[in-house]
Structures are given as structure tokens and as C-alpha cells.
Design a protein around this motif. Structure first.
Motif, PDB file in Angstrom:
ATOM      1  N   GLU A  30       6.254  48.986 -31.679  1.00 48.35           N
ATOM      2  CA  GLU A  30       6.368  47.866 -32.602  1.00 48.35           C
ATOM      3  C   GLU A  30       6.639  46.591 -31.816  1.00 48.35           C
ATOM      4  N   VAL A  31       5.899  45.547 -32.158  1.00 44.10           N
ATOM      5  CA  VAL A  31       5.979  44.265 -31.474  1.00 44.10           C
ATOM      6  C   VAL A  31       6.243  43.189 -32.529  1.00 44.10           C
ATOM      7  N   MET A  32       7.173  42.289 -32.228  1.00 44.51           N
ATOM      8  CA  MET A  32       7.493  41.195 -33.142  1.00 44.51           C
ATOM      9  C   MET A  32       7.471  39.870 -32.396  1.00 44.51           C
ATOM     10  N   PRO A  33       7.173  38.780 -33.115  1.00 46.23           N
ATOM     11  CA  PRO A  33       7.276  37.469 -32.473  1.00 46.23           C
ATOM     12  C   PRO A  33       8.727  37.225 -32.044  1.00 46.23           C
ATOM     13  N   LYS A  34       8.909  36.540 -30.922  1.00 48.69           N
ATOM     14  CA  LYS A  34      10.261  36.185 -30.496  1.00 48.69           C
ATOM     15  C   LYS A  34      10.903  35.320 -31.589  1.00 48.69           C
ATOM     16  N   GLU A  54      12.461  32.592 -31.647  1.00 50.76           N
ATOM     17  CA  GLU A  54      12.267  31.145 -31.567  1.00 50.76           C
ATOM     18  C   GLU A  54      10.826  30.711 -31.812  1.00 50.76           C
ATOM     19  N   ILE A  55       9.922  31.656 -31.971  1.00 52.43           N
ATOM     20  CA  ILE A  55       8.507  31.355 -32.205  1.00 52.43           C
ATOM     21  C   ILE A  55       8.244  31.261 -33.701  1.00 52.43           C
ATOM     22  N   LEU A  56       7.548  30.218 -34.115  1.00 50.92           N
ATOM     23  CA  LEU A  56       7.162  30.092 -35.522  1.00 50.92           C
ATOM     24  C   LEU A  56       6.239  31.241 -35.899  1.00 50.92           C
ATOM     25  N   ASP A  57       6.360  31.709 -37.124  1.00 51.51           N
ATOM     26  CA  ASP A  57       5.551  32.820 -37.611  1.00 51.51           C
ATOM     27  C   ASP A  57       4.828  32.378 -38.883  1.00 51.51           C
ATOM     28  N   PRO A  58       3.674  31.703 -38.753  1.00 50.70           N
ATOM     29  CA  PRO A  58       2.983  31.204 -39.941  1.00 50.70           C
ATOM     30  C   PRO A  58       2.537  32.314 -40.889  1.00 50.70           C
ATOM     31  N   GLN A  59       2.183  33.487 -40.358  1.00 51.90           N
ATOM     32  CA  GLN A  59       1.801  34.583 -41.250  1.00 51.90           C
ATOM     33  C   GLN A  59       3.002  35.058 -42.061  1.00 51.90           C
ATOM     34  N   GLY A  60       4.151  35.179 -41.404  1.00 57.01           N
ATOM     35  CA  GLY A  60       5.361  35.572 -42.123  1.00 57.01           C
ATOM     36  C   GLY A  60       5.728  34.558 -43.187  1.00 57.01           C
ATOM     37  N   LYS A  61       5.589  33.268 -42.859  1.00 58.48           N
ATOM     38  CA  LYS A  61       5.879  32.207 -43.826  1.00 58.48           C
ATOM     39  C   LYS A  61       4.952  32.313 -45.035  1.00 58.48           C
ATOM     40  N   ALA A  62       3.655  32.545 -44.775  1.00 61.17           N
ATOM     41  CA  ALA A  62       2.688  32.680 -45.878  1.00 61.17           C
ATOM     42  C   ALA A  62       3.015  33.895 -46.746  1.00 61.17           C
ATOM     43  N   ILE A  63       3.419  34.974 -46.131  1.00 63.35           N
ATOM     44  CA  ILE A  63       3.791  36.166 -46.896  1.00 63.35           C
ATOM     45  C   ILE A  63       5.023  35.885 -47.742  1.00 63.35           C
ATOM     46  N   GLY A  64       6.018  35.203 -47.160  1.00 64.38           N
ATOM     47  CA  GLY A  64       7.223  34.847 -47.915  1.00 64.38           C
ATOM     48  C   GLY A  64       6.901  33.985 -49.116  1.00 64.38           C
ATOM     49  N   THR A  65       6.014  33.010 -48.925  1.00 62.66           N
ATOM     50  CA  THR A  65       5.593  32.149 -50.033  1.00 62.66           C
ATOM     51  C   THR A  65       4.874  32.966 -51.096  1.00 62.66           C
ATOM     52  N   GLY A  66       4.014  33.885 -50.653  1.00 60.25           N
ATOM     53  CA  GLY A  66       3.290  34.739 -51.596  1.00 60.25           C
ATOM     54  C   GLY A  66       4.211  35.639 -52.388  1.00 60.25           C
ATOM     55  N   LEU A  67       5.225  36.177 -51.737  1.00 55.99           N
ATOM     56  CA  LEU A  67       6.188  37.021 -52.451  1.00 55.99           C
ATOM     57  C   LEU A  67       6.864  36.237 -53.573  1.00 55.99           C
ATOM     58  N   GLU A  93       5.208  50.484 -20.326  1.00 53.88           N
ATOM     59  CA  GLU A  93       4.512  49.552 -19.442  1.00 53.88           C
ATOM     60  C   GLU A  93       3.297  48.948 -20.137  1.00 53.88           C
ATOM     61  N   ALA A  94       2.536  49.786 -20.830  1.00 55.07           N
ATOM     62  CA  ALA A  94       1.373  49.291 -21.576  1.00 55.07           C
ATOM     63  C   ALA A  94       1.811  48.319 -22.667  1.00 55.07           C
ATOM     64  N   ALA A  95       2.933  48.606 -23.298  1.00 60.20           N
ATOM     65  CA  ALA A  95       3.425  47.739 -24.368  1.00 60.20           C
ATOM     66  C   ALA A  95       3.747  46.347 -23.859  1.00 60.20           C
ATOM     67  N   THR A  96       4.327  46.273 -22.664  1.00 57.62           N
ATOM     68  CA  THR A  96       4.693  44.961 -22.141  1.00 57.62           C
ATOM     69  C   THR A  96       3.534  44.248 -21.457  1.00 57.62           C
ATOM     70  N   ASN A 142       2.256  40.036 -26.061  1.00 53.62           N
ATOM     71  CA  ASN A 142       2.175  38.831 -25.239  1.00 53.62           C
ATOM     72  C   ASN A 142       3.619  38.455 -24.915  1.00 53.62           C
ATOM     73  N   PRO A 143       4.092  38.731 -23.695  1.00 52.95           N
ATOM     74  CA  PRO A 143       5.510  38.539 -23.394  1.00 52.95           C
ATOM     75  C   PRO A 143       5.995  37.093 -23.497  1.00 52.95           C
ATOM     76  N   VAL A 144       5.085  36.154 -23.575  1.00 54.57           N
ATOM     77  CA  VAL A 144       5.486  34.752 -23.725  1.00 54.57           C
ATOM     78  C   VAL A 144       6.007  34.505 -25.136  1.00 54.57           C
ATOM     79  N   ILE A 145       5.392  35.142 -26.125  1.00 59.84           N
ATOM     80  CA  ILE A 145       5.752  34.849 -27.517  1.00 59.84           C
ATOM     81  C   ILE A 145       6.198  36.068 -28.318  1.00 59.84           C
ATOM     82  N   GLU A 146       6.138  37.271 -27.723  1.00 53.29           N
ATOM     83  CA  GLU A 146       6.466  38.486 -28.474  1.00 53.29           C
ATOM     84  C   GLU A 146       7.437  39.365 -27.700  1.00 53.29           C
ATOM     85  N   ASP A 147       8.205  40.149 -28.446  1.00 49.70           N
ATOM     86  CA  ASP A 147       9.100  41.155 -27.884  1.00 49.70           C
ATOM     87  C   ASP A 147       8.628  42.529 -28.335  1.00 49.70           C
TER      88      ASP A 147
END
Length: 88
Positions: free
Chosen positions: A7-11, A13-26, A61-64, A69-74
Motif C-alpha cells: 500500500e502506497v499513500m501520498p506523503k 505534506e503533498i496535496l491530494d486532489p483525488q482525495g479532495k474530489a472524493i471528499g467533496t463527492g461524499l 525494494e520494488a515498492a520503494t 514515487n519516493p519524492v511524493i509517496e510513502d
């Protein structure tokens, strides 16, 4: 044969426009009480044979290196999926 789930999530501090759109839709659909939504990714890797510590190390190792994308995801989880749970 086994399955490893990554499982990979945006860091945080990174904006998540898809999450925001889902929240608005809910809210628009009448689902209340959700203050934030973050959208991530789930990968399922089928393993030929037993899932050993060496296999899990390769998956991590493959996950990272590829699945995130280690710049924007954990990578937030690498786990072996129970075959009984997967059948549900």
C-alpha cells in the motif's frame, strides 16, 4: 502460491486532489462526518512458492524503487495476504 500486498499513500505534506474530489463527492451524496480523504494505491503481487524473508525484502525494494514515487509517496504497508481473507 502466496500474495503480498503493498500500500502506497501520498506523503502528508503533498496535496491530494483525488482525495479532495472524493471528499467533496461524499458530502454531495449525503455522506457526512468525513473531514478528510486521502487516496492511495494498492498493489497485489502473486508469489510462486513460499513467501520468505528474502521475497519480502525484494517486495520492499520494488515498492520503494518502482511501485512508489519516493519524492511524493510513502510505502505504508507491505504484508502477506491471508488466502482465506482474499477469498472473501
Amino acid at each position: 502460491m502466496g500474495r503480498v500486498v503493498v500500500e502506497v499513500m501520498p506523503k502528508p505534506e503533498i496535496l491530494d486532489p483525488q482525495g479532495k474530489a472524493i471528499g467533496t463527492g461524499l458530502a454531495r451524496l449525503g455522506f457526512e462526518g468525513f473531514t478528510s480523504v486521502r487516496q492511495g494505491k494498492r498493489f497485489e503481487l502473486e508469489v510462486d512458492g513460499d513467501i520468505t524473508d528474502a521475497v519480502l525484502a525484494q517486495v520492499e525494494e520494488a515498492a520503494t524503487k518502482l511501485l512508489s514515487n519516493p519524492v511524493i509517496e510513502d510505502v505504508v504497508a507491505v504484508r502477506v495476504e491471508d488466502p482465506a481473507e482474499a477469498a472473501k
